[in-house]
Design an enzyme around this catalytic site. Sequence first.
Site, PDB file in Angstrom:
ATOM      1  N   HIS A  28      20.452  44.402 -19.588  1.00  0.00           N
ATOM      2  CA  HIS A  28      19.515  45.007 -20.297  1.00  0.00           C
ATOM      3  C   HIS A  28      19.207  46.449 -19.884  1.00  0.00           C
ATOM      4  O   HIS A  28      19.235  46.769 -18.632  1.00  0.00           O
ATOM      5  CB  HIS A  28      18.532  43.804 -20.471  1.00  0.00           C
ATOM      6  CG  HIS A  28      17.638  43.917 -18.669  1.00  0.00           C
ATOM      7  ND1 HIS A  28      18.331  42.655 -18.098  1.00  0.00           N
ATOM      8  CD2 HIS A  28      16.283  44.495 -18.340  1.00  0.00           C
ATOM      9  CE1 HIS A  28      17.491  43.008 -17.219  1.00  0.00           C
ATOM     10  NE2 HIS A  28      16.520  43.577 -17.045  1.00  0.00           N
TER      11      HIS A  28
ATOM     12  N   HIS B 151      18.379  52.394 -15.105  1.00  0.00           N
ATOM     13  CA  HIS B 151      20.075  51.627 -14.773  1.00  0.00           C
ATOM     14  C   HIS B 151      20.508  50.317 -15.726  1.00  0.00           C
ATOM     15  O   HIS B 151      19.222  49.637 -16.296  1.00  0.00           O
ATOM     16  CB  HIS B 151      20.360  51.424 -14.071  1.00  0.00           C
ATOM     17  CG  HIS B 151      19.537  50.466 -12.938  1.00  0.00           C
ATOM     18  ND1 HIS B 151      18.387  50.558 -12.849  1.00  0.00           N
ATOM     19  CD2 HIS B 151      19.829  49.695 -13.010  1.00  0.00           C
ATOM     20  CE1 HIS B 151      17.709  49.840 -12.033  1.00  0.00           C
ATOM     21  NE2 HIS B 151      18.880  48.883 -11.857  1.00  0.00           N
TER      22      HIS B 151
END
EC number: 3.1.4.58
Length: 182
Positions: free
Chosen positions: A40, A125
Amino acid sequence: MRVFLAIELNEEVIDKLSVYQNYIRKHSIKGNFTDKDNFHITIKFIGEINEEKLKDIKDAMDTIRWNNPFVLRTEKIGCFPRKDKKIVWVGVGGETDKLNSLFKEVENVIYRKGFKKEDRPYSPHITIGREVILNRPLESIQNEVNITSVQFLVKELSLMESCRENGKLVYKTIYKKSFLES
């Protein structure tokens, strides 16, 4: 319960991230690699909360007036150094200006509900491994990995719970805010 706000990823992105992760794993002495079902992009880590605070977060999410989905894409592999170990991640590109605007809006609505703002700059990220010890410098591995950028549409924000089930870390979606609504 331990919670965070995130952007969930589709199967195409998850499959590509798994390929990159396997390559990193192959070139690691050891590491704690993220389960592919847990990939995620974190927007806001909140931490331990009770039921009352859970309602506050959902209420805050409902006040977000964001009705324009945007496109992101996977990019290069990078890392955050942690002593002799690394947190290895895949970066995101695309409409990052919209991602940063969403982050700021989330920070503001959550802050108004009594939650602390993040001290560090936002660095979007996708973590693929923690406590990774590589068998050679990341730069040489980066040159070998064939990163194929995968685009994906961001159309909702998810409230996720981090919990353990049968000893396995699991991230469960407990609430969503769609960006397709007006």
